[in-house]
Scaffold this motif. Structure first.
Motif, PDB file in Angstrom:
ATOM      1  N   VAL A  68      49.188  47.759  41.834  1.00 38.38           N
ATOM      2  CA  VAL A  68      48.193  47.478  40.897  1.00 38.38           C
ATOM      3  C   VAL A  68      47.138  48.350  40.515  1.00 38.38           C
ATOM      4  O   VAL A  68      46.710  48.637  41.643  1.00 38.38           O
ATOM      5  CB  VAL A  68      48.062  46.021  40.743  1.00 38.38           C
ATOM      6  N   PHE A  69      46.821  48.582  39.675  1.00 32.89           N
ATOM      7  CA  PHE A  69      45.560  49.283  39.217  1.00 32.89           C
ATOM      8  C   PHE A  69      44.521  48.318  38.870  1.00 32.89           C
ATOM      9  O   PHE A  69      44.753  47.543  37.720  1.00 32.89           O
ATOM     10  CB  PHE A  69      45.708  50.411  38.257  1.00 32.89           C
ATOM     11  N   LEU A  70      43.523  48.072  39.426  1.00 28.86           N
ATOM     12  CA  LEU A  70      42.355  47.081  39.269  1.00 28.86           C
ATOM     13  C   LEU A  70      41.224  47.909  38.638  1.00 28.86           C
ATOM     14  O   LEU A  70      40.662  48.829  39.238  1.00 28.86           O
ATOM     15  CB  LEU A  70      41.884  46.406  40.371  1.00 28.86           C
ATOM     16  N   GLY A  71      40.642  47.261  37.739  1.00 29.24           N
ATOM     17  CA  GLY A  71      39.330  47.900  36.962  1.00 29.24           C
ATOM     18  C   GLY A  71      38.445  46.724  37.539  1.00 29.24           C
ATOM     19  O   GLY A  71      38.573  45.628  37.348  1.00 29.24           O
ATOM     20  N   VAL A  72      37.298  47.177  38.069  1.00 28.26           N
ATOM     21  CA  VAL A  72      36.167  46.369  38.846  1.00 28.26           C
ATOM     22  C   VAL A  72      35.116  46.513  38.159  1.00 28.26           C
ATOM     23  O   VAL A  72      34.506  47.635  38.477  1.00 28.26           O
ATOM     24  CB  VAL A  72      36.296  46.316  40.454  1.00 28.26           C
ATOM     25  N   LYS A  73      34.324  45.371  37.564  1.00 28.21           N
ATOM     26  CA  LYS A  73      32.956  45.614  37.071  1.00 28.21           C
ATOM     27  C   LYS A  73      32.087  44.746  38.218  1.00 28.21           C
ATOM     28  O   LYS A  73      32.300  43.789  38.436  1.00 28.21           O
ATOM     29  CB  LYS A  73      32.771  45.016  35.728  1.00 28.21           C
ATOM     30  N   LEU A  74      31.028  45.465  38.568  1.00 32.17           N
ATOM     31  CA  LEU A  74      30.289  44.920  39.508  1.00 32.17           C
ATOM     32  C   LEU A  74      29.478  43.794  38.946  1.00 32.17           C
ATOM     33  O   LEU A  74      29.043  44.183  37.784  1.00 32.17           O
ATOM     34  CB  LEU A  74      29.459  45.799  40.370  1.00 32.17           C
ATOM     35  N   ALA A  75      29.203  42.720  39.331  1.00 29.16           N
ATOM     36  CA  ALA A  75      28.454  41.485  38.611  1.00 29.16           C
ATOM     37  C   ALA A  75      26.976  41.584  39.028  1.00 29.16           C
ATOM     38  O   ALA A  75      26.196  41.245  38.042  1.00 29.16           O
ATOM     39  CB  ALA A  75      28.872  40.110  39.323  1.00 29.16           C
ATOM     40  N   LEU A  76      26.402  42.066  40.016  1.00 30.50           N
ATOM     41  CA  LEU A  76      25.049  41.954  40.568  1.00 30.50           C
ATOM     42  C   LEU A  76      24.438  43.492  40.490  1.00 30.50           C
ATOM     43  O   LEU A  76      24.449  43.846  41.673  1.00 30.50           O
ATOM     44  CB  LEU A  76      24.927  41.302  41.559  1.00 30.50           C
ATOM     45  N   ARG A  77      24.396  44.140  39.344  1.00 29.99           N
ATOM     46  CA  ARG A  77      23.861  45.705  39.247  1.00 29.99           C
ATOM     47  C   ARG A  77      22.506  45.517  40.197  1.00 29.99           C
ATOM     48  O   ARG A  77      21.761  44.561  39.561  1.00 29.99           O
ATOM     49  CB  ARG A  77      23.859  46.156  38.062  1.00 29.99           C
ATOM     50  N   GLY A  78      22.376  46.589  40.991  1.00 28.29           N
ATOM     51  CA  GLY A  78      20.759  46.575  41.777  1.00 28.29           C
ATOM     52  C   GLY A  78      20.892  45.627  42.844  1.00 28.29           C
ATOM     53  O   GLY A  78      20.144  45.830  43.801  1.00 28.29           O
TER      54      GLY A  78
END
Length: 151
Positions: A68-78
């Motif tokens: 599986v290829f996962l795209g992960v967006k970080l929730a807490l930038r910074g």
């Protein structure tokens, strides 16, 4: 950038196909002696053109039938550093590659699992609990074809 001739390019193409070939076999194929072939490989390694050689395992034959290829967006930038996320995600054995990318997602992961329930376990217990992990998109690999490089 290093100066490369046609023989260097043919050598690289042969190594991309099978990096385990001996310099004697490569030399015969390219019309070079074994020492000349070895010197060319050494020069390409020292110049950084050849960065290493990898062993490619067949995940399915090892019992990992799902990729599986996962795209992960970080929730807490910074709040969470990229280093913290990368350090944590690389410690997960099922994660084969971690790529920091530009676009909709911050990271692209290649994850192997025994089956879909096993993948769900990895996703819920390991990936979604990573520091800063937010939105995730999954794409299940159906088939894969290895394409030749830019040579």
């Amino acid at each position: 950038m290093i100066e490369m001739d046609e023989t260097d390019r043919r050598l690289l193409k042969a190594l991309v196909r099978d990096a385990g070939q001996s310099t004697g076999v490569l030399g015969k194929r390219l019309g070079l002696s074994q020492p000349a072939t070895w010197r060319r490989i050494k020069r390409l390694e020292e110049a950084g053109v050849i960065r290493g050689r990898q062993l490619r395992l067949d995940a399915e034959k090892l019992g990992f039938g799902v990729t599986v290829f996962l795209g992960v967006k970080l929730a807490l930038r910074g709040r969470v550093s990229l280093d913290d996320f990368e350090r944590a995600v690389t410690a997960i054995p099922e994660v084969q590659t971690v790529e920091h990318v530009l676009g909709l997602y911050d990271y692209r992961l290649r994850v192997v699992a025994r089956d879909l329930p096993d993948f769900e376990r990895v996703l819920r217990r390991r990936i979604m609990t990573l520091p800063g992990a937010g939105e995730v998109e999954a794409n299940v690999l159906l088939s894969e074809e290895r394409l030749a490089g830019p040579l």
